[in-house]
Structures are given as C-alpha cells and as structure tokens.
Write an enzyme that holds these catalytic residues in place. Structure first.
Site, PDB file in Angstrom:
ATOM      1  N   ASP A 167      66.226 -30.141 -76.772  1.00 50.49           N
ATOM      2  CA  ASP A 167      64.988 -29.445 -77.109  1.00 50.49           C
ATOM      3  C   ASP A 167      64.933 -29.064 -78.578  1.00 50.49           C
ATOM      4  OD1 ASP A 167      64.056 -29.528 -74.543  1.00 50.49           O
ATOM      5  OD2 ASP A 167      64.680 -27.489 -74.028  1.00 50.49           O
ATOM      6  N   TYR A 171      77.746 -29.122 -72.498  1.00 50.08           N
ATOM      7  CA  TYR A 171      77.001 -28.285 -73.439  1.00 50.08           C
ATOM      8  C   TYR A 171      77.803 -27.024 -73.720  1.00 50.08           C
ATOM      9  CZ  TYR A 171      72.579 -30.864 -73.376  1.00 50.08           C
ATOM     10  OH  TYR A 171      71.604 -31.804 -73.558  1.00 50.08           O
TER      11      TYR A 171
END
Lengths: 240, 240
Positions: free
Chosen positions: A51, A109
């Site tokens: 994002d 992540y």
C-alpha cells in the site's frame, strides 16, 4: 529472457507498489527504469502489492526482456535510472515457470515500533508506542493467529481474494527495550491483513482485553475495525 | 523564567542547529515556536551546534521567557508550532546559573551504519557499509582515542575553539550483525571531530592500516582529511 530482481524501497512518497492512473507507483518507477536500460517496455510483476506508504526491505519482482544483459549491469543500470528511494540489490535469470507473485510460498512482514517519546527520524518509518507496551501479552495472544484460519475478520473491503483462508506460519514480537518489531509470516495476506492484526496486537500490548481466537471465529470485519498506520509496515522477505 | 527543554530532530531538511542568514535552522524553528506560544521572542541556546543533515535524538536547549506556563503546556504548545521534524519531549524550569551549552559536562554522539545492500528507508539516516566491516578491529583501534589529547588532527577548518584539547571518555562500536553503531562520549567535540574520527574508524573496519595514536600525535589535519557523511550522525545525549 525472464529476469528476477530483489529490491528495497522507501514507500513514503509512492502511491504503493501498483500502478495507479494518477499516482507515483514503485511499479511505474521500475518499469520506466527497465525501459531506459533495456530499450524495451516490460511489465514488472511484484510478489505482491504494498500500500501507499508501506516500505519494502526485500521485494521480489520479475520482468521479461528480449535483450540479455549481465546481471551486475542490470543491478547497476536499474539503480542509475531509479529514484534513490528504490534500490535493486540482486538480479538473475529465471525460467518462464517462475512468477514473482504466483510462485511465492511465504511472505514475511515486519511492523516497526519504538518506545518512549516521538523521534522525528522515525517519522514515516515507525510507530511511537510510548512506554506502555507489554510484549509478553502480545506474544501470548498472537499464538491464536498461527495456523490455517479463515481471516475474514482481518480483511479490508476492496480485497478481491477468492478465499480468506490463509496459513500463518509465525507471528511474534521482538523487543530490545527501545525497538519493537512485530513479525508475521504466512502463505499470503489479505488486503490490510497485517495492519489490522497489528492494530489488535497494539491494543493487547497496551492492556486491552482482545480475544484474537474469538475475533477470527467471528469472521466479521466489523469486530476489528482498526488498521495500524501504513508507514510502519515493511515487506521483510519473500520465500519461493 | 529560564526553561530547559529536551528535543529531537530529523536534521535532513535543516541547515543545522544554528541560525544561518539564508537557511532553515532548528534554532529558528524553535525560536519561532517559542514566540508563537509565549508571545515573546527569545534566544534558544542549544548544548551545541549540529551541522546540516545531522540528527538529534536528545538535544538540550534553554531559553528565557517572562511568561510562566505549565511544563506540559510548553511541551504540547511548542510541538503544535514546530514542524513535525522537530519534537520536544520534556520541559522544566531551571536557574539562571544553568546554560545548555556551558553547563554541559559530557556529550555523546552516535554514528549509525548498516551492513548489506543499500536500503532506501535508511537514506539520509545511516551509512551503508556493505559487508566488510571488522568491528573488533575498530574497537581495538578506538582505544587510542580515549583519554585527554590534543585532537587538532580531527578538527576541521572553521573551528573557533580556543584549545583543541578534549577528553574522550568512551569510543566504541556496537554491532548486532545488521546495524552498527559507533558511540563516542567526550567533554566536548571540535568542529567535525566525530565525523573525522568516524571516517578513520570506517577505514580501519574495512581493513586499512591506520594508527590513530600516531594521527593524534601528529596534530595535523592534513593527516586525516576524510569526513564521514553528516546524515548518519546523531547527537545522542547530553549530560550536565
């Protein structure tokens, strides 16, 4: 020839990995650099989208070009044409069977936080969590996330995934007293899944009672509305 | 009333701590915020100057204002008027006898480095040193810096210090395999002294033979011409 590259970027000034009509995407920056280096336009396929504001320490991408260049030349040449917020660290050849997105087996992540007062050098890079952060409580709670579950509760609207079942291999917090790192590894992630889980983990670490197993069982996004800020999220690694 | 504050800043977009005729200094930003909060113009005196691009995790400054405000209000109010690249974390009252610069007994600087490939999130914040960095060699060599010496070799032109004798209390490198931190604590530092010593330390860690004791004894800047980049240097703490 199919090239596969490893790259890192500072997501602050990008609209995210993926091309947007009016945005400055990492994909566009990379495809422009490929065109300048190879003299051919190629589609760069990443291991997944990140994002706006999300960083990558180790993103993987592939692209196809006719021209054959030595790998060091690919690394140096792309870096010469890329903005300094994107750096390629490795390049090699691969087969047509390899797809940076489809062949990815596990992704990790990292969500980066720090204790104490806000430090401007961490602006756009990490979340200041003050002093009340109970890492043991977070780690105990995160056990509920590990395993194969329907993660519909942790899926933001806008996801076009066929199924919301994912397998989380690991979810834990590392804490050296100053820097707090939340790591999560899975076979894939739903839209905003890491940031939604990070938001719940933050609540738990701050003393709120949150039952992650119950949240997962509910399969209902309205039960976990918060999304942690993008700027502290890093694509940490991709395994094939 | 004399206020003393602790503040942190990202030095990237500043011309340094000190006011410059055509620059954007941290001091100006702070004095402007003080004027807006207190309705009075006051001179902000820092523990020392930091150069353009140098960061501060914990700078200390004092200023005098007639108006008496609660300390929480000073912290919150200054932060409301400061750019987000500068954050005040503490404020308290002090006596006229306290001077943020003259009363400082020890200062610590950190020089931040990292191993491996360049990572854009570290742009303007840390130095990429690749993989050849011998921390043990650096630490052994740095013993020569500790103590009271004439550091003229490590003083850049433009320094207006009366003497180049300083006492270094500690100089060492910490290395977790990925992040490498060079710390140096002294009663004071000459102009660019930390960056000049950091440059020599880098050479030593990369295998070059450098005799720091001989360099100090020479008292000659031409023997140590390199200056490590400003963007990896942090004012880490000030003791009074």
């Amino acid at each position: 020839m199919r090239y596969v590259i490893k790259l890192s970027y500072d997501g602050t000034d990008f609209c995210g990995w993926q091309h947007q009509p009016n945005g400055n995407s990492v994909q566009d920056a990379l495809e422009n650099a490929i065109e300048r280096l190879f003299g051919e336009r190629a589609r760069a396929v990443g291991s997944g989208r990140t994002d706006a504001g999300v960083h990558a320490l180790a993103q993987v991408a592939h692209f196809d070009c006719e021209k054959v260049l030595p790998f060091e030349r690919v690394v140096g040449g792309l870096n010469a044409y890329l903005p300094r917020t994107v750096r390629v660290s490795e390049a090699r050849a691969t087969t047509d069977g390899f797809d940076a997105r489809k062949s990815a087996k596990r992704k990790t992540y990292m969500y980066l936080m720090y204790r104490g007062a806000p430090l401007p050098v961490f602006n756009d890079r990490a979340l200041c969590v003050g002093n009340a952060f109970d890492t043991d409580a977070a780690n105990t709670a995160l056990n509920a996330v590990v395993g194969t579950h329907d993660f519909a509760t942790f899926k933001a609207a806008g996801s076009n995934a066929k199924t919301s079942v994912r397998t989380v291999y690991d979810a834990h917090v590392e804490d050296d007293g100053a820097i707090i790192k939340f790591f999560i590894t899975a076979d894939g992630f739903l839209y905003n899944m890491v940031r939604i889980i990070a938001a719940q983990t933050l609540k738990i670490a701050r003393g709120e009672r949150v039952d992650l197993a119950a949240l997962i069982a509910a399969a209902d996004r309205t039960r976990a509305k918060d999304t942690a800020p993008a700027c502290a999220l890093y694509l940490y690694g991709v395994e094939y």
